[in-house]
Every structure is written in C-alpha cells, then in structure tokens.
Design a protein around this motif. Structure first.
Motif, PDB file in Angstrom:
ATOM      1  N   THR A  40       0.817  -1.226   0.000  1.00  0.00           N
ATOM      2  CA  THR A  40       0.000   0.000   0.000  1.00  0.00           C
ATOM      3  C   THR A  40       0.850   1.275   0.000  1.00  0.00           C
ATOM      4  O   THR A  40       0.634   2.169   0.839  1.00  0.00           O
ATOM      5  N   PRO A  41       1.806   1.397  -0.897  1.00  0.00           N
ATOM      6  CA  PRO A  41       2.688   2.579  -0.853  1.00  0.00           C
ATOM      7  C   PRO A  41       1.935   3.858  -1.175  1.00  0.00           C
ATOM      8  O   PRO A  41       0.952   3.848  -1.923  1.00  0.00           O
ATOM      9  N   PHE A  42       2.414   4.955  -0.589  1.00  0.00           N
ATOM     10  CA  PHE A  42       1.896   6.266  -1.001  1.00  0.00           C
ATOM     11  C   PHE A  42       2.341   6.539  -2.433  1.00  0.00           C
ATOM     12  O   PHE A  42       3.492   6.293  -2.794  1.00  0.00           O
ATOM     13  N   ARG A  43       1.450   7.066  -3.225  1.00  0.00           N
ATOM     14  CA  ARG A  43       1.794   7.505  -4.582  1.00  0.00           C
ATOM     15  C   ARG A  43       0.705   8.452  -5.060  1.00  0.00           C
ATOM     16  O   ARG A  43      -0.416   8.464  -4.524  1.00  0.00           O
ATOM     17  N   PHE A  44       1.021   9.224  -6.065  1.00  0.00           N
ATOM     18  CA  PHE A  44       0.020  10.119  -6.654  1.00  0.00           C
ATOM     19  C   PHE A  44      -0.679   9.392  -7.781  1.00  0.00           C
ATOM     20  O   PHE A  44      -0.039   8.869  -8.697  1.00  0.00           O
ATOM     21  N   ASP A  45      -1.997   9.310  -7.727  1.00  0.00           N
ATOM     22  CA  ASP A  45      -2.772   8.619  -8.738  1.00  0.00           C
ATOM     23  C   ASP A  45      -2.694   9.371 -10.066  1.00  0.00           C
ATOM     24  O   ASP A  45      -2.722  10.597 -10.096  1.00  0.00           O
ATOM     25  N   THR A  46      -2.585   8.615 -11.126  1.00  0.00           N
ATOM     26  CA  THR A  46      -2.499   9.215 -12.470  1.00  0.00           C
ATOM     27  C   THR A  46      -3.805   9.005 -13.228  1.00  0.00           C
ATOM     28  O   THR A  46      -4.643   8.224 -12.849  1.00  0.00           O
TER      29      THR A  46
END
Length: 214
Positions: free
Chosen positions: A208-214
């Motif tokens: 469940t890593p943090f990332r910015f959704d594209t």
C-alpha cells in the motif's frame, strides 16, 4: 434474489493513494485479507458528494458494501474487520483506557487532520503567514514533539497479544505521510522513525505505498 452460492460483490473503497486516511484503510484491508475495488477521487476541490462515494462531508475515504456505505477511516476499518474470515486481534481506540495511550491516539488523529488542512490550504493559495495557518503548523510541530517523546512508552503499553492496533497503523501513516507530502521534515524524530522502520516490515505496508494517482 442472490442465491447462497453466489458471491457478494467486492467492497468499493473510494479515496486516493496519496491520502494517509485512505492508506489506513488499505493497510487494514490487506491485514484482514479483504479483496476490494479502488475508486480514485480525482478532484478534491469538488463539492459533489457523489464524487466522494456519497459522503456529505466531502471527505475520503468511503467504503461501499452490500450492507451499505461507511464514511471515514475508523468506520471502514471496523467493517473490514467484521468482513474478515480470520478476525485478527485488533486493539481499537476504545481499548486505550490509560491516559498515555488515549492521548497518543488522539494526537495522532489530530495531527493527521491538521496535516490535511495545511495541504488543502496550500492548494487553495493560503499564505504561510496567515495567523490560523501558522497556529495549525505550530500545533502540528507540538503534537509531533509529544509523540516523539511518548511513542516508545505508549507502544510498549499496548496489549502484547495483538495482531494489529489502530494506533500503530495511524501513527505509521502519519509519520510517513509528512515526508511524502513535504509538510514537515521527519529526520529529527528518531523514535518515530525507528517505529516506522520496524512497522514497515509488514507485508501490508509494501502492498500500500503512497503515490500520486495518475
């Protein structure tokens, strides 16, 4: 009508991969071994409840299930636990009946909410010199200092025969999110970083890593 052998539809989690409150629920879903669909909220400036899964507060996360809609991370985590077939031993906020533990949980959640307000204020163009903005940032720094000082005894006071606690999950998501969103440098918080390094060894964290959704 649904027959006994038919599977219920998967729950739908509505949120963002860059949100710490959403990540709390995704960690719980992984720990509970619950399969779900993920719907991204694209515009956090939207004022339409339907964009947030029907949440009138216009906030994330929301969980849609055959039983109904659940607003907010804690509600969602409880429902994921109820849906779990193996029901791990979870320490919930109401189980924290000593001041140190109860205050730790309160400040973690307050810090998470304050961080959201700071991020959204910045996105809206609020100046850092704004008095309310400055007070919130000062409050966040104060809370992090308290958590740094009290994290070790608080975590040691948790029931030893647990599989997971809401305090640990929220604390991990708070500390790692501060750095991810460049809200506050976390290098000075050695105890909190030590906890995060240990907690990050769980499989649910890697999923469940943090990332910015594209």
């Amino acid at each position: 009508m649904q027959t006994a052998h038919e599977e219920l539809p998967k729950p739908v989690l509505i949120g963002r991969s860059s949100s710490h409150f959403t990540r709390v629920t995704r960690i719980f879903a992984a720990e509970m071994r619950i399969d779900y669909s993920f719907r991204v909220v694209r515009d956090l400036m939207s004022s339409a409840p339907e964009d947030y899964g029907g949440n009138p507060a216009l906030r994330i996360p929301t969980l849609q299930t055959p039983r109904g809609i659940w607003f907010g991370a804690l509600n969602i985590c409880r429902e994921l636990w109820r849906q779990s077939s193996h029901r791990p031993r979870v320490v919930w906020p109401e189980d924290l009946d000593e001041p140190l533990l109860a205050n730790a949980q309160e400040l973690v959640l307050q810090a998470m909410a304050t961080e959201v307000t700071l991020i959204m204020s910045k996105a809206a163009g609020v100046n850092d010199t704004n008095a309310h903005h400055a007070k919130m940032r000062k409050g966040l720094v104060n809370m992090m200092s308290w958590l740094e000082e009290n994290a070790r005894p608080a975590l040691a006071a948790l029931p030893p025969h647990r599989d997971l606690s809401y305090l640990e999950v929220t604390l991990f998501c708070l500390v790692t999110h501060l750095e991810f969103r460049d809200v506050l440098p976390t290098a000075p918080y050695s105890e909190l970083n030590k906890f995060c390094q240990q907690f990050a060894t769980r499989a649910s964290i890697g999923e469940t890593p943090f990332r910015f959704d594209t």
